[in-house]
Design a protein around this motif. Structure first.
Motif: not given
Length: 394
Positions: A213-233
């Motif tokens: 029922t969650v219906k999500t798809i997760a993908e491993r990526v080579s890199n991610l600006d984790f902190d910047n995404v959180v700031k955007g949210w």
């Protein structure tokens, strides 16, 4: 390379992953085109440490650390949940510390610095442990750790899903579906299966939860600006003046049709770039008519759908869509979650009229409107479909 050789290679790689040089994994989880969670984690022979950021219903970051035994088994875990930008010295939203013995887990939980007695205590389990903290989507760091210890062959491997709080301890079963695919099936909900893609080193490269029922798809990526995404949210929340809200927010339809007062409580999922009917909502399967809790109809007068009289009272509404039409299912059971449909409680099944829409509807909507002197019409609309059924008040 043969499938047998590939499987053997994968088993060897998965079993030795903890001995390889540590590298940080980055995971992006999407619901359609909407990114709903991100994660980063590092695994070594003695520790699993990571951060998971969740967008809904409010932005929060969970930092988790698991201490591992000599076989890679989880011996203890600590998870701390905070809102972004808060003082790291201040009490967190939630802190859970768990220690796992041979058959007993002990959890200590605090909320905003105060002990939570309802979540603190012991749990009895059997077998190996995969920690859980009842968030969706779950942290893939724990999934990958379980896979690395399992050394899957043709047989399945079962872990106890152990987390704080009361209730029974569910299980999660790992089964290989091929050299590069492993199914994770939880007993918490019926038929809850997520399918992981696994590379030649035993690392999870993706997780497909569309069968849940969650219906999500997760993908491993080579890199991610984790902190910047959180700031955007966090900036979205600040602009909104509060939490972003649920992925499928609740709503209530209220209408007076003739002498009847009608109320429908439901949740409203969004299209998010996905094909809905025949995909997210499968053909020929009963659908909860929304999301989350079962959709509930309340009427203080008898309603008549065709020749079917529905006495005043409370019911849940379900839908059976097919490629050529759909049925409205009126069920006498109420108050249940939307995955708990029991056909033996059906009061009636009546036919919808299906209309093809030229402009897709982004967010699922239910409407009730007057029609004629003593009647009304019930409408459901989402994506490219509208389902309509008239009724009268008795």
């Amino acid at each position: 390379m043969s499938k047998i050789a590939a499987t053997a290679l994968l088993m060897l790689a998965a079993g030795s992953l903890g001995a390889q040089a540590p590298a940080t994994a980055y995971i992006v989880t999407r619901l359609g085109v909407d990114t709903v969670a991100i994660e980063r984690y590092t695994r070594t022979s003695g520790k699993l440490e990571g951060d998971q950021a969740l967008k809904y219903p409010r932005v929060r970051v969970i930092h988790y650390v698991a201490d591992l035994g000599p076989r890679g088994e989880v011996k203890s875990v600590r998870a701390v949940s905070r809102s972004p930008g808060t003082d790291p010295k201040a009490p967190p939203l939630l802190q859970a510390v768990g220690k796992f013995g041979d058959s007993i887990a002990v959890f200590e939980v605090q909320r905003n610095g105060a002990a939570d007695s309802s979540m603190t205590g012991q749990k009895i389990f059997h077998g190996s442990v995969q920690p859980t903290f009842s968030v969706a989507p779950a942290a893939l760091g724990f999934y990958e750790q379980s896979l690395s210890v399992a050394n899957l062959g043709r047989d399945s491997v079962v872990y106890a899903l152990v987390g704080p709080g009361g209730g029974p301890v569910p299980a999660i079963t790992l089964r290989r579906r091929g050299a590069d695919s492993v199914a994770f099936t939880s007993s918490f909900f019926p038929n809850w299966t997520e399918v992981a893609r696994v590379d030649s080193r035993g690392r999870i490269t993706g997780m497909n939860a569309t069968a849940t029922t969650v219906k999500t798809i997760a993908e491993r990526v080579s890199n991610l600006d984790f902190d910047n995404v959180v700031k955007g949210w966090a900036a979205i929340e600040a602009a909104k003046g509060g939490p972003i809200g649920q992925m499928s927010p609740p709503d209530t339809v209220k209408a007076t049709i003739g002498s009847a007062n009608i109320r429908i409580a439901y949740s409203r999922p969004l299209k998010r770039g996905r094909v809905i009917f025949g995909n997210i909502v499968p053909w020929n399967q009963v659908w909860r008519t929304g999301a989350n809790a079962a959709t509930q109809l309340t009427t203080d007068k008898d309603l008549v759908f065709g020749t079917t009289v529905v006495p005043a009272g409370k019911y849940t509404l379900w839908t059976l869509p097919t490629p050529t039409g759909a049925k409205l299912i009126i069920n006498s059971e109420t108050g249940q979650w939307g995955t708990n449909y029991h056909a033996d409680k059906d009061f009636a099944r009546v036919d919808f009229t299906t209309n093809q829409l030229s402009q897709p509807v982004e967010q699922f909507v239910i409407g009730v409107a007057p029609q004629g002197a003593a009647g009304g019409v019930l409408r459901l609309a989402w994506d490219d479909r509208e389902y309509v059924i008239p009724f009268t008040v008795k």
